[in-house]
Write an enzyme that holds these catalytic residues in place. Structure first.
Site, PDB file in Angstrom:
ATOM      1  N   HIS A 250       1.118  -0.708   0.472  1.00 33.01           N
ATOM      2  CA  HIS A 250      -0.032  -0.003   0.133  1.00 33.01           C
ATOM      3  C   HIS A 250       0.830   1.179   0.290  1.00 33.01           C
ATOM      4  O   HIS A 250       0.506   2.415  -0.940  1.00 33.01           O
ATOM      5  CB  HIS A 250      -1.173  -0.292   0.812  1.00 33.01           C
ATOM      6  CG  HIS A 250      -2.067   1.526   1.204  1.00 33.01           C
ATOM      7  ND1 HIS A 250      -2.039   2.399   2.156  1.00 33.01           N
ATOM      8  CD2 HIS A 250      -3.078   1.277   0.319  1.00 33.01           C
ATOM      9  CE1 HIS A 250      -3.184   2.859   1.911  1.00 33.01           C
ATOM     10  NE2 HIS A 250      -3.508   2.353   0.600  1.00 33.01           N
TER      11      HIS A 250
ATOM     12  N   HIS B   9      -7.612  -0.376  -4.644  1.00 33.19           N
ATOM     13  CA  HIS B   9      -9.101  -0.498  -3.538  1.00 33.19           C
ATOM     14  C   HIS B   9      -9.938  -1.082  -2.900  1.00 33.19           C
ATOM     15  O   HIS B   9     -10.457  -2.020  -2.291  1.00 33.19           O
ATOM     16  CB  HIS B   9      -8.905   1.055  -2.935  1.00 33.19           C
ATOM     17  CG  HIS B   9      -7.327   2.221  -2.733  1.00 33.19           C
ATOM     18  ND1 HIS B   9      -6.911   2.457  -3.797  1.00 33.19           N
ATOM     19  CD2 HIS B   9      -7.238   2.037  -1.602  1.00 33.19           C
ATOM     20  CE1 HIS B   9      -5.804   3.258  -3.300  1.00 33.19           C
ATOM     21  NE2 HIS B   9      -5.666   2.702  -1.721  1.00 33.19           N
TER      22      HIS B   9
ATOM     23  N   GLU C  99     -10.612  10.766  -4.781  1.00 35.06           N
ATOM     24  CA  GLU C  99      -9.104   9.921  -4.207  1.00 35.06           C
ATOM     25  C   GLU C  99      -9.083  11.606  -3.773  1.00 35.06           C
ATOM     26  O   GLU C  99      -8.885  11.358  -2.291  1.00 35.06           O
ATOM     27  CB  GLU C  99      -7.817  10.000  -5.072  1.00 35.06           C
ATOM     28  CG  GLU C  99      -6.584   9.695  -4.235  1.00 35.06           C
ATOM     29  CD  GLU C  99      -6.178   8.975  -5.180  1.00 35.06           C
ATOM     30  OE1 GLU C  99      -5.869   8.815  -6.437  1.00 35.06           O
ATOM     31  OE2 GLU C  99      -5.083   8.416  -4.294  1.00 35.06           O
TER      32      GLU C  99
ATOM     33  N   HIS D 286      -9.792  10.210   5.376  1.00 33.65           N
ATOM     34  CA  HIS D 286      -8.837   9.875   6.486  1.00 33.65           C
ATOM     35  C   HIS D 286      -8.272  10.162   7.025  1.00 33.65           C
ATOM     36  O   HIS D 286      -7.836  10.352   8.845  1.00 33.65           O
ATOM     37  CB  HIS D 286      -7.487   9.092   5.833  1.00 33.65           C
ATOM     38  CG  HIS D 286      -7.728   8.250   4.237  1.00 33.65           C
ATOM     39  ND1 HIS D 286      -6.885   7.394   5.064  1.00 33.65           N
ATOM     40  CD2 HIS D 286      -7.953   7.919   3.636  1.00 33.65           C
ATOM     41  CE1 HIS D 286      -6.788   6.225   3.905  1.00 33.65           C
ATOM     42  NE2 HIS D 286      -7.415   6.762   3.194  1.00 33.65           N
TER      43      HIS D 286
ATOM     44  N   HIS E 270     -12.710   2.895   3.247  1.00 29.56           N
ATOM     45  CA  HIS E 270     -12.987   2.088   1.722  1.00 29.56           C
ATOM     46  C   HIS E 270     -14.039   1.603   1.190  1.00 29.56           C
ATOM     47  O   HIS E 270     -14.756   1.549  -0.623  1.00 29.56           O
ATOM     48  CB  HIS E 270     -12.242   1.364   1.427  1.00 29.56           C
ATOM     49  CG  HIS E 270     -10.893   2.286   1.120  1.00 29.56           C
ATOM     50  ND1 HIS E 270      -9.834   3.074  -0.027  1.00 29.56           N
ATOM     51  CD2 HIS E 270      -9.328   3.309   1.756  1.00 29.56           C
ATOM     52  CE1 HIS E 270      -9.450   4.566  -0.278  1.00 29.56           C
ATOM     53  NE2 HIS E 270      -8.789   4.264   0.766  1.00 29.56           N
TER      54      HIS E 270
HETATM   55 CU1  CUO Z   1      -4.746   4.142   0.189  1.00 28.24          CU
HETATM   56 CU2  CUO Z   1      -7.522   5.169   1.381  1.00 28.24          CU
HETATM   57  O1  CUO Z   1      -5.411   4.560   1.728  1.00 28.24           O
HETATM   58  O2  CUO Z   1      -6.053   5.319  -0.781  1.00 28.24           O
END
Ligand code: CUO
Length: 672
Positions: free
Chosen positions: A197, A226, A338, A357, A393
């Site tokens: 990741h 994702h 995003e 996030h 997600h």
């Molecule tokens: Cu990879 Cu939310 O963590 O995009």
């Protein structure tokens, strides 16, 4: 703490020492210049002269302290990182880059330095053939239990190099079985998954110079990579008697899953904060991060994105309508959601996923009254450890799926490959029944000494336990009633039953399919047999590459070197197959041979690391599959299709397979 001395790269027993011009040192160390240079005494190996150039001003890049945590999700940090990346990209040649790096290394935040240098090395013409060392070697504190470092230091101080015992990290250290979410901690906390990741976001930054961000189909790949994480996680959950992850739809409701990471930042000398059960996010007002954002803003952005999906177009900053087309719409939407700098209108559609996030990362201290930094979900190397990552997600994916449900389904002629039929699928692992995959625990050792400052130096290994599967071979038989031609073989897997033990509706099961492999094949006229090893997967990279270090395991010269570069990105091979269950978890293996003429991208991939393109793409190339990512499962099924069987055209086939978990632990493979 991180060392304050001039940069060095250990090589064997000796250190390569950079001879640093005195004016590069932080003011505090200038008077000590010569002493510092001789600091390594007999340990000093090769001496590298660092050019004395006129140094670019770092400006406010140094406003992020050297002992603070750093995250790309924080707008201020991204802005500063963008500036530093531009400095690294802008210098004329490698000698100047080295000089600027040596200078910056001692003056800017170490996490930010590492990130910016990695991005610059990946993108400069003159350095793109260099390896990027895995971040676990620079910052092991982002990956392993903090108690390891005290134990490692003790071991290193007392026991001479060569006789040191590995420090064992228990498999269960973040929670007990009282917490049911803990059953899938082995997935969330897997070192390889978290490294993947981190690497993915390094390869696909959402801000910075346009030529660095604007990679082919990067918005779509953000969606797909994702989506696949969520699909794989859901399968692991089913293997562990947990329901599919619940989407975090209502931003104002308490979050029931807690998480206590037990990680300490060595740079910031602070623990990563925990999230207790039933916390709610709040409006953010953190002067220190220059963040002022309300939950209202998030809700407005979300509603505008839904409106755009249902209208079929988005509105650009200058007021133009941009249609969300069948094939390219998802890429635009990915950049909007995003968001990246490629979003056509960040003012209007905002920064929904990234800010999500951040809201979650500051749930414990939204106005900085406790002077706390962000939680693990606030940074890409650590985000996947927290259960709420998957809830967030799953919600983000649901918005993408809303878009996919507005575009036409695949008609049979967009799926079928006339005259090509898959007549049999079999998987075989050595010493095992047919169509059965065995999983178990494996222990592996990783040397973390580079990221820990202690004397005397030399390797210190950490031993961790991870999921592993027995390698197997696919044997696929294909009948071709036409002349010789090519096809693309696409292999996916999904659980056979839902959490209630019922067979799936296809429209639900299609979200559960995760990719195992994809590769071109030559078809002769008549019967063909394809033998393919699980280790050849174009989804995964081998264990050694996930954990590779700067100067170990490195092939020498020419093509071998070029092959090796770039591609630390890739799903870790040891996590290719879900855990399964002791009784045997029932899955369906799906194989499709699609028409290569409709799939193929005409480009040379010589010298490119091309063995894990499914989730990572190819460096400096087009994504090597012309189909929409997730094809053929990315769209709602055509009318009348309710089951997987009804979905199949002649070029597809399904085979029941069983994933059987054996609760044994295989000892480490090697110590290097
Ligand atoms: Cu990879 Cu939310 O963590 O995009």
């Amino acid at each position: 703490d991180r060392p304050q001395e001039p940069v060095f790269v250990p090589k064997g027993d000796k250190k390569t020492v950079f001879k640093v011009p005195n004016n590069y040192l932080a003011d505090r160390y200038k008077p000590l210049g010569v002493t510092l240079a001789n600091r390594f005494g007999e340990d000093a190996g090769e001496q590298v002269d660092v050019k004395d150039i006129s140094l670019p001003p770092l400006g406010d890049i140094t406003s992020l302290g050297r002992h603070e945590n750093f995250s790309l999700f924080i707008p201020k940090h991204r802005r500063l990182a963008g500036k530093l990346i531009n400095i690294f990209l802008g210098v004329r040649n490698v000698d100047d880059l080295l000089a600027v790096c040596v200078y910056a290394r001692d003056n800017v935040n170490p996490y930010m330095f590492n990130y910016c240098l990695s991005v610059a090395l990946l993108h400069r013409q003159d350095t793109k053939d260099l390896d990027i060392p895995s971040i676990i070697h620079s910052f092991p504190d982002k990956y392993v239990d903090s108690s390891v470092f005290t134990r490692a230091r003790e071991e290193a101080t007392i026991v001479p190099d060569g006789s040191r015992a590995p420090i064992e990290i228990p498999r269960d250290y973040t929670a007990s079985d009282l917490e049911e979410e803990h059953r899938v901690a082995y997935f969330r906390e897997d070192l390889g998954i978290n490294l993947h990741h981190w690497h993915w976001h390094l390869v696909y930054p959402f801000e910075g110079a346009r030529e660095v961000v604007a990679k082919n189909r990067r918005g779509e790949l953000f969606f797909y990579m994702h989506q696949q994480i969520v699909a794989r996680y859901n399968c692991e959950r089913l293997c562990n008697q947990l329901r599919r992850v619940e989407r975090l739809i209502n931003l104002r409701e308490p979050i029931k899953e807690a998480y206590f990471p037990k990680l300490d930042s060595l740079v910031a000398s602070r623990s990563y904060p925990a999230r207790v059960a039933n916390q709610r996010i709040s409006n953010l007002n953190r002067e220190v991060d220059q963040i002022q954002q309300d939950i209202d803003d998030m809700e407005r952005w979300r509603d505008r994105i839904y409106a755009a999906i249902h209208q079929g177009f988005v509105q650009s900053e200058s007021g133009q309508n941009i249609t969300l087309t069948e094939n390219e719409g998802i890429d635009i939407l990915g950049n909007i959601m995003e968001s990246s700098i490629l979003s056509p209108n960040r003012t209007f559609y905002g920064d929904y996923h990234n800010m999500g996030h951040i809201f979650l990362a500051y749930i414990h201290d939204p106005d900085h009254r406790h002077l706390e930094s962000f939680g693990v979900i606030g940074d890409s190397p650590t985000a996947m450890r927290d259960p709420v990552f998957y809830r967030w997600h799953a919600h983000i994916d649901d918005i993408f799926q809303e878009f996919k449900s507005t575009i036409p389904s695949y008609a049979t002629d967009q799926l079928d490959y006339q005259g090509v039929s898959v007549t049999g699928i079999e998987i075989q692992a050595q010493g095992s029944e047919r169509n059965r995959i065995n999983t178990f625990w494996q222990q592996s050792d990783v040397d973390l000494s580079r990221g820990i400052d202690f004397q005397p130096r030399g390797p210190v290994f950490v031993r961790f336990t991870h999921l592993q599967h027995q390698e197997f071979t696919y044997r696929i038989t294909v009948n071709n009633s036409g002349g010789s031609r090519m096809g693309t073989c696409r292999i996916f897997m999904a659980p056979k039953f839902d959490e209630k033990g019922n067979p799936w509706l296809f429209n639900d099961q299609r979200h559960m399919f995760f990719e195992l492999d994809k590769f071109p094949i030559n078809l002769r006229s008549g019967q063909n047999t394809i033998n393919r090893s699980s280790t050849q997967s174009t989804v995964t990279i081998p264990f050694e590459r996930t954990f590779r270090d700067w100067d170990t395991n490195r092939p020498q010269g020419g093509d071998a070197l070029a092959q090796f570069n770039f591609c630390g990105c890739g799903w870790p091979h040891h996590m290719l197959i879900p855990k399964g269950t002791a009784e045997g978890f029932q899955c369906q293996l799906f194989v499709m041979i699609s028409n290569y003429n409709n799939d193929h991208i005409d480009q040379s991939i010589v010298g490119t690391c091309n063995d894990a393109f499914a989730y990572c793409g190819l460096k400096d190339r087009l994504y090597p599959d012309r189909r929409s990512m997730g094809y053929p499962f990315d769209r709602t099924p055509r009318n009348g299709v309710r089951t997987l069987q009804q979905f199949l055209t002649g070029n597809m086939r399904v085979q029941d397979v069983v994933v059987q978990f054996n609760n044994r632990t295989v000892r480490p493979r090697s110590n290097n």
